[in-house]
Design a protein around this motif. Structure first.
Motif, PDB file in Angstrom:
ATOM      1  N   ILE A 102       0.827  -1.202   0.000  1.00 20.88           N
ATOM      2  CA  ILE A 102       0.000   0.000   0.000  1.00 20.88           C
ATOM      3  C   ILE A 102       0.868   1.260   0.000  1.00 20.88           C
ATOM      4  CG2 ILE A 102      -1.700   1.283   1.365  1.00 20.88           C
ATOM      5  CD1 ILE A 102      -2.792  -1.185  -0.117  1.00 20.88           C
ATOM      6  N   LYS A 103       1.925   1.206   0.783  1.00 15.28           N
ATOM      7  CA  LYS A 103       2.863   2.340   0.831  1.00 15.28           C
ATOM      8  C   LYS A 103       3.355   2.710  -0.568  1.00 15.28           C
ATOM      9  CE  LYS A 103       7.808   2.622   1.846  1.00 15.28           C
ATOM     10  NZ  LYS A 103       8.200   3.686   2.752  1.00 15.28           N
ATOM     11  N   ASN A 104       3.608   1.705  -1.388  1.00 14.50           N
ATOM     12  CA  ASN A 104       4.174   1.953  -2.715  1.00 14.50           C
ATOM     13  C   ASN A 104       3.139   2.207  -3.803  1.00 14.50           C
ATOM     14  OD1 ASN A 104       6.879   1.612  -1.876  1.00 14.50           O
ATOM     15  ND2 ASN A 104       6.591  -0.616  -1.888  1.00 14.50           N
ATOM     16  N   ASN A 105       1.855   2.104  -3.480  1.00 17.11           N
ATOM     17  CA  ASN A 105       0.832   2.193  -4.522  1.00 17.11           C
ATOM     18  C   ASN A 105      -0.339   3.061  -4.119  1.00 17.11           C
ATOM     19  OD1 ASN A 105       1.613   0.183  -6.757  1.00 17.11           O
ATOM     20  ND2 ASN A 105       2.017  -0.926  -4.858  1.00 17.11           N
ATOM     21  N   PHE A 106      -0.056   4.042  -3.298  1.00 18.69           N
ATOM     22  CA  PHE A 106      -1.133   4.748  -2.674  1.00 18.69           C
ATOM     23  C   PHE A 106      -0.684   6.160  -2.430  1.00 18.69           C
ATOM     24  CE2 PHE A 106      -4.391   5.427   0.402  1.00 18.69           C
ATOM     25  CZ  PHE A 106      -5.384   4.568  -0.042  1.00 18.69           C
ATOM     26  N   SER A 107      -1.577   7.110  -2.550  1.00 14.47           N
ATOM     27  CA  SER A 107      -1.141   8.458  -2.240  1.00 14.47           C
ATOM     28  C   SER A 107      -2.219   9.291  -1.547  1.00 14.47           C
ATOM     29  CB  SER A 107      -0.694   9.159  -3.516  1.00 14.47           C
ATOM     30  OG  SER A 107      -1.693   9.024  -4.502  1.00 14.47           O
ATOM     31  N   SER A 108      -3.445   9.222  -2.037  1.00 14.42           N
ATOM     32  CA  SER A 108      -4.406  10.246  -1.629  1.00 14.42           C
ATOM     33  C   SER A 108      -5.523   9.707  -0.735  1.00 14.42           C
ATOM     34  CB  SER A 108      -5.024  10.848  -2.894  1.00 14.42           C
ATOM     35  OG  SER A 108      -6.212  11.522  -2.593  1.00 14.42           O
ATOM     36  N   GLN A 150       3.360   3.548  10.633  1.00 15.86           N
ATOM     37  CA  GLN A 150       4.428   4.418  11.120  1.00 15.86           C
ATOM     38  C   GLN A 150       5.793   3.758  10.966  1.00 15.86           C
ATOM     39  OE1 GLN A 150       3.049   5.768  15.063  1.00 15.86           O
ATOM     40  NE2 GLN A 150       2.860   7.808  14.156  1.00 15.86           N
ATOM     41  N   ALA A 151       5.890   2.488  11.322  1.00 11.04           N
ATOM     42  CA  ALA A 151       7.185   1.787  11.217  1.00 11.04           C
ATOM     43  C   ALA A 151       7.652   1.700   9.767  1.00 11.04           C
ATOM     44  CB  ALA A 151       7.075   0.392  11.826  1.00 11.04           C
ATOM     45  N   MET A 152       6.698   1.664   8.836  1.00 11.89           N
ATOM     46  CA  MET A 152       7.068   1.462   7.437  1.00 11.89           C
ATOM     47  C   MET A 152       6.786   2.684   6.565  1.00 11.89           C
ATOM     48  SD  MET A 152       5.879  -2.519   7.134  1.00 11.89           S
ATOM     49  CE  MET A 152       6.847  -2.818   5.653  1.00 11.89           C
ATOM     50  N   GLN A 153       6.483   3.816   7.208  1.00 16.81           N
ATOM     51  CA  GLN A 153       6.197   5.055   6.478  1.00 16.81           C
ATOM     52  C   GLN A 153       5.132   4.876   5.394  1.00 16.81           C
ATOM     53  OE1 GLN A 153      10.240   5.010   6.298  1.00 16.81           O
ATOM     54  NE2 GLN A 153       9.831   5.343   8.460  1.00 16.81           N
ATOM     55  N   ALA A 154       4.054   4.235   5.764  1.00 15.10           N
ATOM     56  CA  ALA A 154       2.932   4.105   4.823  1.00 15.10           C
ATOM     57  C   ALA A 154       1.963   5.248   5.084  1.00 15.10           C
ATOM     58  CB  ALA A 154       2.256   2.746   4.990  1.00 15.10           C
ATOM     59  N   ASN A 155       2.123   6.310   4.323  1.00 16.19           N
ATOM     60  CA  ASN A 155       1.368   7.540   4.562  1.00 16.19           C
ATOM     61  C   ASN A 155       0.399   7.837   3.421  1.00 16.19           C
ATOM     62  OD1 ASN A 155       2.899   8.102   6.938  1.00 16.19           O
ATOM     63  ND2 ASN A 155       4.582   8.761   5.604  1.00 16.19           N
ATOM     64  N   PHE A 156      -0.537   8.722   3.700  1.00 15.13           N
ATOM     65  CA  PHE A 156      -1.405   9.269   2.651  1.00 15.13           C
ATOM     66  C   PHE A 156      -1.445  10.776   2.860  1.00 15.13           C
ATOM     67  CE2 PHE A 156      -5.248  10.599   4.945  1.00 15.13           C
ATOM     68  CZ  PHE A 156      -5.030  10.009   6.182  1.00 15.13           C
ATOM     69  N   SER A 157      -1.772  11.494   1.790  1.00 12.67           N
ATOM     70  CA  SER A 157      -1.927  12.940   1.969  1.00 12.67           C
ATOM     71  C   SER A 157      -3.398  13.250   2.163  1.00 12.67           C
ATOM     72  CB  SER A 157      -1.342  13.698   0.768  1.00 12.67           C
ATOM     73  OG  SER A 157      -2.056  13.387  -0.398  1.00 12.67           O
ATOM     74  N   ASP A 158      -3.698  13.999   3.209  1.00 11.25           N
ATOM     75  CA  ASP A 158      -5.099  14.285   3.525  1.00 11.25           C
ATOM     76  C   ASP A 158      -5.625  15.437   2.666  1.00 11.25           C
ATOM     77  OD1 ASP A 158      -4.225  16.637   4.629  1.00 11.25           O
ATOM     78  OD2 ASP A 158      -4.661  16.080   6.705  1.00 11.25           O
ATOM     79  N   ALA A 159      -6.851  15.853   2.920  1.00 14.77           N
ATOM     80  CA  ALA A 159      -7.507  16.868   2.084  1.00 14.77           C
ATOM     81  C   ALA A 159      -6.716  18.179   2.048  1.00 14.77           C
ATOM     82  CB  ALA A 159      -8.932  17.113   2.589  1.00 14.77           C
ATOM     83  N   LYS A 160      -5.917  18.433   3.096  1.00 13.94           N
ATOM     84  CA  LYS A 160      -5.108  19.656   3.127  1.00 13.94           C
ATOM     85  C   LYS A 160      -3.711  19.436   2.564  1.00 13.94           C
ATOM     86  CE  LYS A 160      -7.512  21.155   7.288  1.00 13.94           C
ATOM     87  NZ  LYS A 160      -7.445  20.913   8.732  1.00 13.94           N
ATOM     88  N   GLY A 161      -3.454  18.209   2.067  1.00 12.70           N
ATOM     89  CA  GLY A 161      -2.146  17.940   1.493  1.00 12.70           C
ATOM     90  C   GLY A 161      -1.099  17.532   2.519  1.00 12.70           C
ATOM     91  N   GLN A 162      -1.533  17.297   3.758  1.00 19.60           N
ATOM     92  CA  GLN A 162      -0.579  16.884   4.792  1.00 19.60           C
ATOM     93  C   GLN A 162      -0.403  15.361   4.804  1.00 19.60           C
ATOM     94  OE1 GLN A 162      -2.059  18.643   8.481  1.00 19.60           O
ATOM     95  NE2 GLN A 162      -0.131  19.817   8.563  1.00 19.60           N
ATOM     96  N   LEU A 163       0.853  14.905   5.011  1.00 20.83           N
ATOM     97  CA  LEU A 163       1.120  13.467   5.083  1.00 20.83           C
ATOM     98  C   LEU A 163       0.739  12.923   6.455  1.00 20.83           C
ATOM     99  CD1 LEU A 163       4.515  12.639   3.320  1.00 20.83           C
ATOM    100  CD2 LEU A 163       2.177  12.192   2.554  1.00 20.83           C
ATOM    101  N   LYS A 164      -0.041  11.829   6.437  1.00 16.96           N
ATOM    102  CA  LYS A 164      -0.433  11.192   7.697  1.00 16.96           C
ATOM    103  C   LYS A 164      -0.290   9.677   7.567  1.00 16.96           C
ATOM    104  CE  LYS A 164      -3.789  14.499   9.473  1.00 16.96           C
ATOM    105  NZ  LYS A 164      -5.232  14.763   9.643  1.00 16.96           N
TER     106      LYS A 164
END
Lengths: 429, 429
Positions: B118-124, B282-296
């Motif tokens: 998911i980390k490698n195939n996901f953004s938004s 968190q351990a694997m930095q699997a993040n998404f960018s939220d509606a404000k463009g912030q990484l979570k």
């Protein structure tokens, strides 16, 4: 199903690691992802194709009177030592110990395992013939995993095994499988050449390979353009055994019938069937008592299909510059509905009502519910290769039409909405 | 299908290696065979039950909006090192190197692998929520494989993973799964108790276990006979962690509501769901960018069912002295036809015509075509536990009846042949 739920991560760029066209398309269309060299994740779209292929294989195996089972992937190494194949296969077998010190291997194939099963659960000729098969994950420590699903360390295989009293029984089952294999590949939309082959470490006397012509294929077949006779190219075996292609000695490559030079065709091996005879039953004492009460070794055949590899072979033969063109029977979905503007309520209502009607009719429908430009949707629909698209926009609603688009030739036609479900159902059946 | 083709090696004697009732019955009824301690072959009858269970699970997962994929069993060890779980799980993980020196493991579970995907195939955030599941083979180096399919080194699991923006999204998916699990076990004919549990090495804050009461169960649940409240018995965790039961310290085992002593119930864990939160993302930095463009970090849940173990749990709860009594929805066949004399042409004609009619109606029918005494056929039919038998003998043909026998209560009734197909179809639907 809805695009937003299925998880179809299509890519605009061609990934650098992809060495072949099918591998590129599988990645770009969001069908598979590499976990590491030789090990792939089947994303939902890839898994759907895999299941369609497996469905065809199961139908044809069951029609041969074969019964499905499932053997373990973890094997005690000692069974492989009985036939000496732990040495024949060598480093291709993953071998390790468990915490109690048992020597284990991951099954690269299952002849020893099924022979042991039958030996312990079988006694009389009255239970013969018996044909068993499985669709199962195999593990091979390939020195050079390549071309995505074509040469992987973890892959899915259909392996069938026949048990007979005598050679005549084996011949009959072998012929049944030979014909079933032709039907399976044809139903998968795959062109294959069939050639007699060297049984290699599998053993036995007779074997046939089912080879799918493809430029990336590493196995070369000789084909007579006149009489269509096929023959394995004599250099091929040297390449396979040493794991890397180099110039072998070329044999006589003229057609024995027509005396003309045969063409070299690059192919991917998708199926291989073997008359094993009694190699395994003798080594492992898998006997039956015949009508006179005498103990005799079972006469065996084995029949393999590279199921996951088939996906790649099908793509190699069915594509254009825009993407994959799935043959109808193995397509992940039969239809994709493309509402051109998901913010337009009328468009979405029309798209939804058609979706419901088609699903209710038992069709596999993908609904592209993404808020993307029409251009993106058309491009992605071409890339993933669903055979039929239905385009729904404002204009078509006003005119009470739907626009039908055929992926293969990109032809379009307008169909009156009221006939749409009937028309599409007939088209896809 | 015909008994002679299916391969159902029933046993008269109870095998010595079988440690539990379900294990004995699985072996005696010809559903599984042991290849080695902890690794089992699913014979055709066992595989049919497995597929029925998997069918129910797929329906309920899809109804939750989950999408199916298939992750590899071979893992690069480095992914496990990112969360430190290679150490947490320790010797339970099979670890080895391939011929090129890569450190590999066989997947005991897949949190790290799916998080990496998911980390490698996901953004938004627009792609959320996402729920993915697989039905796949897991490998665990159990120190004491036991009870057949209950504690095996190679087993089949359904594991689902949810990805959300926030805790509220996770709560919603968790609740959907919780309800789906109740339906799955109920449709499998299994009684379960649900209890809050310690998440253990899986991590996260909240988890629930679905426990099937059974005398052989190694997990003890406390149940209040008054208010039906459940609670994990405090000694349980000590047993699990050290791998062998011994006397732990008993906690306070009275019901917090009713103040009465709670009953100890032995259970088999068949499902376990976890609110993982952000441990893995968190351990694997699997993040998404939220509606404000912030990484979570993604907020995750995971949801497991021991699919192969379910087979045993179902048998533990559904049997009598003569054999298994399959709940209709997971039975390998719905009906077995028992022609009493296979050498009698009239009997075979009558049996065959009924078989054809029932199969044409889409029912799963087993035809006992063996030349065996009626007593053997009845005994085997009871042992394999098919819900309904149809007995066809000379007398019933003369009287234009068939004899219907219900496995559960062994009641019999005569049905006019002309109504038979309709009657049976209704009975089984």
């Amino acid at each position: 199903m809805f695009w937003s739920k299925v998880f179809i991560p299509t890519l605009k760029e061609t990934p650098k690691e992809a060495e072949s066209l099918s591998h590129q398309l599988l990645l770009r269309a969001g069908f598979v992802r590499m976990l590491m060299a030789g090990a792939y994740t089947y994303l939902p779209m890839g898994l759907r194709v895999l299941e369609k292929i497996q469905g065809i294989i199961r139908q044809e195996m069951n029609a041969c009177g074969a019964s499905e089972l499932l053997l373990p992937a973890l094997h005690p190494l000692e069974l492989w030592q009985k036939t000496g194949r732990d040495k024949d296969l060598g480093e291709v077998m993953f071998k390790f110990q468990d915490r109690r010190g048992r020597d284990l291997s991951l099954g690269p194939t299952h002849e020893e395992i099924i022979t042991d099963l039958i030996k312990n659960n079988f006694s009389s000729y009255r239970q013969l013939p018996l044909v068993l098969y499985q669709i199962q994950t195999k593990f091979r420590d390939e020195i050079r995993p390549r071309f995505g699903l074509i040469r992987a360390c973890e892959f899915i295989m259909k392996d069938a095994y026949s048990f007979d009293q005598d050679e005549a029984g084996l011949d009959k089952n072998y012929q049944l499988m030979y014909e079933a294999y032709k039907r399976i590949f044809s139903r998968c939309g795959l062109e294959t050449l069939i050639t007699e082959a060297d049984p290699g470490v599998m053993g036995g006397k007779v074997s046939h390979e089912f080879m799918a012509p493809s430029p990336l294929g590493e196995d070369i077949i000789l084909l007579c353009s006149k009489c269509k006779l096929t023959r394995a190219f004599s250099r091929e075996k040297i390449e396979n055994e040493e794991g890397s292609p180099h110039a072998g000695k070329e044999g006589n490559n003229s057609c024995p019938k027509c005396r003309v030079n045969m063409d070299k065709v690059n192919t991917i091996e998708v199926g291989h069937i073997f008359k094993l005879g009694t190699k395994y039953s003798q080594a492992m004492q898998a006997n039956f008592s015949d009508a006179k009460g005498q103990l005799k070794p079972l006469v065996m055949g084995c029949y393999g299909i590279g199921v996951s590899r088939l996906i790649s072979a099908i793509i190699e033969q069915n594509n254009d510059t825009d993407g994959i063109i799935w043959p109808a029977q193995v397509a992940p979905f039969g239809i994709i509905i493309l509402p051109l503007d998901v913010t337009d309520q009328k468009v979405m209502q029309a798209a939804n009502s058609l979706y419901q009607e088609l699903c209710a009719g038992g069709l596999d429908v993908l609904f592209d519910d993404r808020d993307e430009r029409a251009g993106v949707k058309f491009k992605d629909a071409d890339l993933i290769g669903v055979p039929t698209s239905i385009v729904i926009g404002k204009k078509s609603i006003e005119e009470k039409n739907i626009e039908l688009r055929i992926r293969k030739d990109k032809s379009t036609q307008l169909i009156p909405r009221e006939n749409a479900v009937k028309f599409i159902t007939k088209l896809l059946s």
